[in-house]
Enzyme design. Structure first.
Site, PDB file in Angstrom:
ATOM      1  N   SER A   1      -2.984  -4.950 -10.306  1.00  0.00           N
ATOM      2  CA  SER A   1      -2.000  -4.278  -9.462  1.00  0.00           C
ATOM      3  C   SER A   1      -1.186  -3.313 -10.304  1.00  0.00           C
ATOM      4  CB  SER A   1      -1.069  -5.303  -8.809  1.00  0.00           C
ATOM      5  OG  SER A   1       0.068  -4.677  -8.262  1.00  0.00           O
ATOM      6  N   LYS A   2      -1.062  -2.099  -9.803  1.00  0.00           N
ATOM      7  CA  LYS A   2      -0.229  -1.105 -10.495  1.00  0.00           C
ATOM      8  C   LYS A   2       1.214  -1.600 -10.590  1.00  0.00           C
ATOM      9  CE  LYS A   2       0.447   3.212 -12.042  1.00  0.00           C
ATOM     10  NZ  LYS A   2      -0.132   3.699 -13.294  1.00  0.00           N
ATOM     11  N   ARG A   3       1.639  -2.332  -9.568  1.00  0.00           N
ATOM     12  CA  ARG A   3       3.022  -2.840  -9.552  1.00  0.00           C
ATOM     13  C   ARG A   3       3.279  -3.800 -10.709  1.00  0.00           C
ATOM     14  NH1 ARG A   3       1.743  -3.168  -4.175  1.00  0.00           N
ATOM     15  NH2 ARG A   3       1.366  -5.412  -4.309  1.00  0.00           N
TER      16      ARG A   3
END
Length: 496
Positions: A262-264
């Site tokens: 996940s980029k987050r």
């Protein structure tokens, strides 16, 4: 209002048939994450392996999530990776437009056709989209489901806002996936999903089915998170009387055994990996093996060019198990690709990274690059490895002590003072001249080469670990700077 059935016949007549057609259909929401890149790659490989067509379609119907410039990121990534498309927004094609928002007039017609077929209905209930997305409504109990055609027509005539929902039938739905096999679900577990929103735009779940059919898509590659939605897609195909494409659901790419990338959470996108000094070819090669493995005589091979992947790729090699993204493994691939480059190409790739820390134009990057090629895992390591060429760093004279070379600070001082006049007279100042000078001096004084070369290298680089040895460093620095640095070394040792 009666439907123009000729319109639908005309649309059917335009659909390309008789060949494999695949599509990559990203939403322009910012960056190309690793899972997206893998989907694009597998989709492209299926088309190329089968001599078919690869289509790029931009799915931008979720206007709230659009990011400015994201379409450019998609084009740039596809171009850099060599994933050329045969049809798309920028190149056109027989079944355009290839941007969903430019196709919006189509979806209303097909939603109305589904209503006509009894597979969808007008819903006038006031439900917040946020609540609906959270599953707050029991759609099977939707009161609009049982409205007669006349009742719905009256509400439409009165201008009542509406959405169009899929009418899930009773019974079971079975579909086949190329990876997971036959899957059967009870229809009472499926909701009457919205197909056409109140603003006239389709939901993703409806638009992708309509577009895939009208574009003649034969193989749909997507993440396994869409398996739960596939029964509803299947029911739409069946309601329209359309051929169902081959479903290819790929298990997720994971950060670890528990968490998806996940980029987050700071996991890298394709752009991040390139910025971190990885080569596009290495990234593609590694991504290809995230959930796929070659078969037969290629089973042990791990390095594949894009053209070799076309020949090797087979859907049957895709795994049901999630793939774990291992940065150390990617570094391994990257190192292999860096070492395999021809020297000219490596220099072209490395030079900008050398110049990040070595701005002095007198330092020839063509001489520095060969010292690096066998010593790197990523290009981002270069600036720190070569920064001493720009300026001699502060260093501790303890570096002159090395057991293997049999040197210490005293012997190093003595050798540097004795060898400096030899270097001052050396002509020409080139690799062979420097090498012969050092080897001959060591032999004449009955010492191993390392006993002389170690202090020369420390004096000229100020680092214990350097790409290249004393000869290469002196050559690249040039005579004047080499002599200056050795004098600095002598002064440091004398004043310690």
């Amino acid at each position: 209002m009666a439907l123009d059935l000729q319109f639908f016949d005309d649309m059917e007549a335009h659909i390309p048939k008789g060949r494999v057609r695949t599509r990559f259909a990203p939403s322009p929401t910012g960056y190309m994450h690793v899972g997206n890149l893998r989907t694009a790659l597998y989709t492209w490989l299926i088309a190329r392996k089968n001599g078919g067509d690869f289509i790029l379609r931009i799915e931008d119907t979720d206007q709230g999530r659009l990011v400015e410039g994201a379409v450019d990121v998609i084009y740039k990534t596809m171009t850099e990776c060599g994933l050329t498309h045969d049809e798309g927004p920028d190149v056109g094609g027989p079944v355009g437009p290839y941007i969903q928002s430019q196709r919006r007039d189509l979806y209303g017609k097909y939603a109305a056709l589904l209503v006509e077929k009894g597979a969808a209905y007008y819903c006038f209930c006031e439900k917040a989209e946020a609540d609906e997305a959270a599953g707050a409504f029991a759609h099977s109990a939707d009161p609009c489901r049982s409205l007669s055609a006349d009742e719905a027509a009256a509400l439409l005539a009165a201008g009542k806002p509406y959405v169009i929902r899929q009418k899930i039938p009773a019974g079971q739905t079975t579909f086949h996936d190329a990876i997971f096999g036959d899957i059967t679900v009870e229809n009472d577990t499926l909701d009457d999903q919205v197909l056409l929103k109140s603003d006239g735009l389709p939901t993703y779940n409806f638009a992708n089915v309509v577009d895939d059919h009208l574009m003649g898509i034969t193989h749909v590659v997507r993440g396994s998170e869409y398996l739960s939605s596939t029964p509803k897609y299947n029911l739409l195909y069946e309601a329209f009387g359309w051929d169902v494409p081959t479903y290819v659901h790929c298990s997720p790419v994971m950060r670890d055994a528990q968490n998806k990338m996940s980029k987050r959470h700071g996991d890298p996108s394709y752009e991040d990996l390139i910025a971190q000094g990885y080569l596009t070819e290495a990234v593609l090669n590694y991504v290809a093996l995230l959930g796929w493995s070659p078969r037969g005589e290629l089973a042990e091979q791990e390095v594949f060019s894009l053209q070799e992947l076309i020949q090797a790729f087979d859907i049957s090699g895709i795994s049901k198990s999630p793939a774990i993204f291992d940065l150390a493994k990617l570094e391994h691939f990257n190192a292999l690709y860096l070492r395999a480059m021809d020297p000219e190409r490596f220099h072209a790739v490395a030079a900008p990274y050398i110049r990040k820390s070595v701005e002095n134009p007198a330092i020839d990057t063509a001489l520095v690059a060969p010292l690096l090629q066998a010593r790197l895992e990523t290009l981002n390591e270069i600036p720190e490895k070569v920064d001493f060429f720009e300026a001699l760093p502060e260093y501790d004279t303890a570096l002159y002590a090395n057991k293997k070379s049999k040197t210490d600070e005293d012997s190093s001082l003595e050798l540097l003072k004795a060898y400096l006049p030899v270097l001052e007279k050396l002509e020409p100042w080139d690799h062979d001249g420097l090498y012969n000078s050092m080897v001959e001096y060591a032999a004449a004084h009955e010492m191993k080469n390392a006993k002389l070369m170690w202090p020369v290298r420390i004096a000229t680089a100020g680092k214990a670990v350097t790409p290249g040895g004393a000869v290469e460093i002196c050559q690249i620095l040039g005579k004047e700077e080499t002599l200056r640095r050795i004098r600095v070394g002598i002064e440091k040792l004398e004043n310690r």
